[in-house]
Design a protein around this motif. Structure first.
Motif, PDB file in Angstrom:
ATOM      1  N   GLY A  95      13.054  -6.837   0.102  1.00  0.00           N
ATOM      2  CA  GLY A  95      11.669  -6.515  -0.235  1.00  0.00           C
ATOM      3  C   GLY A  95      10.916  -7.782  -0.623  1.00  0.00           C
ATOM      4  N   GLY A  96       9.616  -7.611  -0.818  1.00  0.00           N
ATOM      5  CA  GLY A  96       8.804  -8.723  -1.303  1.00  0.00           C
ATOM      6  C   GLY A  96       9.275  -9.153  -2.690  1.00  0.00           C
ATOM      7  N   VAL A  97       9.714  -8.192  -3.487  1.00  0.00           N
ATOM      8  CA  VAL A  97      10.136  -8.468  -4.874  1.00  0.00           C
ATOM      9  C   VAL A  97      11.162  -9.593  -4.924  1.00  0.00           C
ATOM     10  CG1 VAL A  97      11.484  -7.506  -6.786  1.00  0.00           C
ATOM     11  CG2 VAL A  97       9.633  -6.177  -5.817  1.00  0.00           C
ATOM     12  N   ILE A 100       9.982 -13.045  -3.782  1.00  0.00           N
ATOM     13  CA  ILE A 100       9.219 -13.772  -4.809  1.00  0.00           C
ATOM     14  C   ILE A 100      10.180 -14.447  -5.791  1.00  0.00           C
ATOM     15  CG2 ILE A 100       7.669 -13.442  -6.795  1.00  0.00           C
ATOM     16  CD1 ILE A 100       6.291 -11.213  -5.077  1.00  0.00           C
ATOM     17  N   TRP A 121      -0.302  -7.703 -10.459  1.00  0.00           N
ATOM     18  CA  TRP A 121       0.901  -6.884 -10.338  1.00  0.00           C
ATOM     19  C   TRP A 121       1.938  -7.432 -11.347  1.00  0.00           C
ATOM     20  CZ3 TRP A 121       5.353  -8.378  -6.935  1.00  0.00           C
ATOM     21  CH2 TRP A 121       6.247  -7.329  -6.746  1.00  0.00           C
ATOM     22  N   TYR A 124       5.084 -10.358 -11.230  1.00  0.00           N
ATOM     23  CA  TYR A 124       5.008 -11.829 -11.234  1.00  0.00           C
ATOM     24  C   TYR A 124       5.432 -12.359 -12.600  1.00  0.00           C
ATOM     25  CZ  TYR A 124       1.790 -11.117  -7.265  1.00  0.00           C
ATOM     26  OH  TYR A 124       1.207 -10.729  -6.092  1.00  0.00           O
ATOM     27  N   ASN A 167      -3.076 -13.337  -4.529  1.00  0.00           N
ATOM     28  CA  ASN A 167      -2.670 -12.045  -3.968  1.00  0.00           C
ATOM     29  C   ASN A 167      -3.892 -11.351  -3.364  1.00  0.00           C
ATOM     30  OD1 ASN A 167      -1.873  -8.825  -5.433  1.00  0.00           O
ATOM     31  ND2 ASN A 167      -1.329  -9.582  -3.425  1.00  0.00           N
ATOM     32  N   ASN A 171      -3.201  -6.122  -5.373  1.00  0.00           N
ATOM     33  CA  ASN A 171      -2.734  -5.065  -6.265  1.00  0.00           C
ATOM     34  C   ASN A 171      -2.954  -5.628  -7.669  1.00  0.00           C
ATOM     35  OD1 ASN A 171      -1.392  -3.180  -7.764  1.00  0.00           O
ATOM     36  ND2 ASN A 171       0.645  -3.620  -6.947  1.00  0.00           N
ATOM     37  N   ASP A 199       0.888 -13.955  -1.920  1.00  0.00           N
ATOM     38  CA  ASP A 199       1.513 -12.641  -1.742  1.00  0.00           C
ATOM     39  C   ASP A 199       0.644 -11.834  -0.787  1.00  0.00           C
ATOM     40  OD1 ASP A 199       2.358 -10.032  -1.913  1.00  0.00           O
ATOM     41  OD2 ASP A 199       2.783 -10.122  -4.061  1.00  0.00           O
ATOM     42  N   VAL A 201       1.627  -9.010   1.038  1.00  0.00           N
ATOM     43  CA  VAL A 201       2.324  -7.789   1.472  1.00  0.00           C
ATOM     44  C   VAL A 201       1.356  -6.701   1.959  1.00  0.00           C
ATOM     45  CG1 VAL A 201       4.323  -8.220  -0.041  1.00  0.00           C
ATOM     46  CG2 VAL A 201       2.543  -6.639  -0.793  1.00  0.00           C
ATOM     47  N   TYR A 202       0.058  -6.831   1.614  1.00  0.00           N
ATOM     48  CA  TYR A 202      -0.931  -5.845   2.096  1.00  0.00           C
ATOM     49  C   TYR A 202      -1.768  -6.418   3.244  1.00  0.00           C
ATOM     50  CZ  TYR A 202       0.293  -3.420  -2.238  1.00  0.00           C
ATOM     51  OH  TYR A 202       0.986  -2.776  -3.244  1.00  0.00           O
ATOM     52  N   ALA A 227       6.169  -8.138   3.548  1.00  0.00           N
ATOM     53  CA  ALA A 227       7.139  -7.043   3.385  1.00  0.00           C
ATOM     54  C   ALA A 227       6.865  -5.923   4.367  1.00  0.00           C
ATOM     55  CB  ALA A 227       7.072  -6.513   1.956  1.00  0.00           C
ATOM     56  N   SER A 229       7.431  -2.787   3.292  1.00  0.00           N
ATOM     57  CA  SER A 229       7.269  -1.605   2.431  1.00  0.00           C
ATOM     58  C   SER A 229       5.964  -0.859   2.662  1.00  0.00           C
ATOM     59  CB  SER A 229       7.328  -2.027   0.963  1.00  0.00           C
ATOM     60  OG  SER A 229       8.582  -2.559   0.668  1.00  0.00           O
ATOM     61  N   LYS A 230       4.848  -1.579   2.595  1.00  0.00           N
ATOM     62  CA  LYS A 230       3.542  -0.918   2.645  1.00  0.00           C
ATOM     63  C   LYS A 230       3.090  -0.769   4.096  1.00  0.00           C
ATOM     64  CE  LYS A 230       3.876  -2.041  -1.755  1.00  0.00           C
ATOM     65  NZ  LYS A 230       3.964  -1.234  -2.936  1.00  0.00           N
ATOM     66  N   ARG A 238      13.916  -1.654   1.324  1.00  0.00           N
ATOM     67  CA  ARG A 238      14.011  -2.943   0.659  1.00  0.00           C
ATOM     68  C   ARG A 238      14.151  -4.098   1.656  1.00  0.00           C
ATOM     69  NH1 ARG A 238      11.324  -2.542  -1.862  1.00  0.00           N
ATOM     70  NH2 ARG A 238      11.830  -4.143  -3.365  1.00  0.00           N
ATOM     71  N   TYR A 315      -5.524   0.672  -3.694  1.00  0.00           N
ATOM     72  CA  TYR A 315      -5.728   0.907  -5.127  1.00  0.00           C
ATOM     73  C   TYR A 315      -7.196   0.841  -5.470  1.00  0.00           C
ATOM     74  CZ  TYR A 315      -0.853  -0.547  -4.945  1.00  0.00           C
ATOM     75  OH  TYR A 315       0.462  -0.665  -4.612  1.00  0.00           O
TER      76      TYR A 315
HETATM   77  N1  PLP Z   1       3.594  -7.721  -3.980  1.00  0.00           N
HETATM   78  C1  PLP Z   1       2.719  -6.804  -4.395  1.00  0.00           C
HETATM   79  C2  PLP Z   1       1.339  -7.238  -4.721  1.00  0.00           C
HETATM   80  C3  PLP Z   1       3.108  -5.462  -4.524  1.00  0.00           C
HETATM   81  O1  PLP Z   1       2.212  -4.555  -4.924  1.00  0.00           O
HETATM   82  C4  PLP Z   1       4.435  -5.107  -4.216  1.00  0.00           C
HETATM   83  C5  PLP Z   1       4.895  -3.731  -4.407  1.00  0.00           C
HETATM   84  O2  PLP Z   1       4.278  -2.916  -5.041  1.00  0.00           O
HETATM   85  C6  PLP Z   1       5.302  -6.111  -3.762  1.00  0.00           C
HETATM   86  C7  PLP Z   1       4.857  -7.417  -3.660  1.00  0.00           C
HETATM   87  C8  PLP Z   1       6.739  -5.871  -3.426  1.00  0.00           C
HETATM   88  O3  PLP Z   1       6.968  -4.959  -2.466  1.00  0.00           O
HETATM   89  P1  PLP Z   1       8.437  -4.649  -1.942  1.00  0.00           P
HETATM   90  O4  PLP Z   1       9.431  -5.336  -2.795  1.00  0.00           O
HETATM   91  O5  PLP Z   1       8.570  -3.168  -1.987  1.00  0.00           O
HETATM   92  O6  PLP Z   1       8.460  -5.175  -0.550  1.00  0.00           O
END
Ligand code: PLP
Length: 385
Positions: A95-97, A100, A121, A124, A167, A171, A199, A201-202, A227, A229-230, A238, A315
């Motif tokens: 995942g992005g998590v 990072i 978010w 971080y 970002n 988010n 970041d 991811v969106y 990522a 995910s979204k 993940r 959001y």
């Molecule tokens: N970055 C931002 C701004 C996010 O909102 C999220 C998830 O909510 C992520 C990264 C990480 O996403 P993931 O680990 O699900 O790919």
């Protein structure tokens, strides 16, 4: 027994998770607090993982990710984000998590300062503290549409500053930074020799305007986080990826070994199917989020609580200061009394305190009912004061 690590003790828990965990213990809650698409992962992606596992593709892979996937990712970033990327610049992450955290681990030493948005978010700050680095918050003002200004950031930069986090789409605000803002922030990073963690991811969830990566202007100092995910409704799979210059990338590959060894092999095959299969799911989901965004904005205008229009991600921040309590207490009261879960602004920093964050990734009828209840509750509380 000896105490646990001070670093872990110093790291705050997520203020979003606090509401999530409470909401899960209650019946009939309208869940507007989580940033998770309410769409299923497209069937062809699920099928690809299934097929991979069934055919024995279940062994360890390389720590930077499968070459076949990294090739596709380099091609995807070049095409969608508009800057040339080679496979050697890509690492697949959990995942992005985790991308990072790996990026922070490659760049930050204890005591280094990291400029992070407020509101931001929460992960971080948690990840920075885990690295024993120091978060320095720069303000995002609603009056500026939550778009950062170099003049608000520059006075906060010291000798210890090493990394600036951007970002967009954002988010928790849904702001999409204009091209000139990104160019100005890159110039700021260059003036002070800062790395940029962007970041993104969106990146494919933009309703108006365009997504602009700082890597267009300075790919050498930008570490970009992406990522699945979204974009593909794959939160639970993940899988994400980090794009950086080759030196940083090699370091991240080394770091991935002790952190994760590698991302699950069948999951990487699912990611390949996401990239090579039909892409209309992205457009369809984005259209739904836009339609919900419009309906929510219209409802907030009717109720008298409209403050701004988000241009991307999924959001919106709603100002609940009329209720007269801090946003964490507000979120707890709203959940308890109206069965609506929202993320308190306090979870995102100091400047978010007046707000709660609503996720648009919820079915439209429930979303509007939840926001209606929220507005009625704010009015009710305002009257009692
Ligand atoms: N970055 C931002 C701004 C996010 O909102 C999220 C998830 O909510 C992520 C990264 C990480 O996403 P993931 O680990 O699900 O790919």
């Amino acid at each position: 027994m000896k105490p646990l690590a001070q670093t872990a003790a110093n790291m705050p828990g997520s203020g979003i998770r606090e509401i999530v965990h409470l909401a899960l213990t209650m019946p009939d809650v309208i869940r507007l607090e989580v940033g998770e698409p309410n769409f299923p992962t497209p069937a062809h992606i699920v099928e690809a993982a299934h097929e991979a596992a069934n055919s024995g593709f279940t062994k360890y892979g390389p720590s930077g990710g499968l070459s076949s996937l990294r090739e596709l990712l380099a091609e995807r970033v070049t095409r969608i984000n508009g800057y040339p990327v080679e496979m050697a610049q890509v690492n697949v992450s959990v995942g992005g998590v985790q991308g990072i955290l790996a990026a922070f681990s490659a760049v930050l030493d204890p005591g280094d300062e990291v400029l992070i948005p407020d509101p931001a978010w929460p992960n971080y700050e948690m990840a920075i503290l885990l690295r024993e680095a120091v978060p320095v918050h720069y303000p995002l003002y609603i009056e500026q549409g939550f778009v950062p200004r170099p003049e608000d950031i520059e006075p906060l930069i010291t000798e210890r500053a090493k990394l600036l986090i951007l970002n967009s789409p954002s988010n928790p605000t849904g702001a999409v930074f204009p091209r000139e803002t990104i160019a100005g922030l890159v110039a700021l990073a260059q003036r002070h020799d800062l790395y940029l963690l962007s970041d993104e991811v969106y990146d494919e969830l933009v309703f108006e305007g365009e997504h602009v990566s700082p890597a267009l202007y300075d790919p050498e100092r930008t570490i970009a986080i992406y990522a699945f995910s979204k974009t593909y409704a794959m939160t639970g799979w993940r899988v994400g990826y980090v794009v950086a210059n080759e030196t940083i990338s090699k370091t991240i590959t080394k770091i991935q070994e002790p952190m994760i060894s590698c991302v699950a092999s069948p999951v990487q095959k699912a990611a390949e199917a996401a990239l090579t299969g039909p892409q209309d799911c992205i457009r369809d989901m984005r259209d739904s989020y836009r339609e919900r965004r419009d309906a929510v904005v219209a409802l907030l205008k009717d109720e008298g609580y409209y403050v701004y229009t988000p241009r991307g991600a999924f959001y919106i921040m709603v100002d609940v200061s009329d209720a007269g309590v801090d946003s964490r207490q507000f979120a707890l009261n709203l959940l308890e009394q109206c069965r609506v879960a929202v993320a308190p602004g306090t979870a995102f920093g100091y400047l978010g305190d007046h707000f709660v964050r609503i996720s648009l990734a919820t079915e439209k009828g429930l979303l509007l009912e939840g926001i209606h209840r929220l507005c009625e509750f704010v009015k009710h509380e305002a009257k009692r004061r």
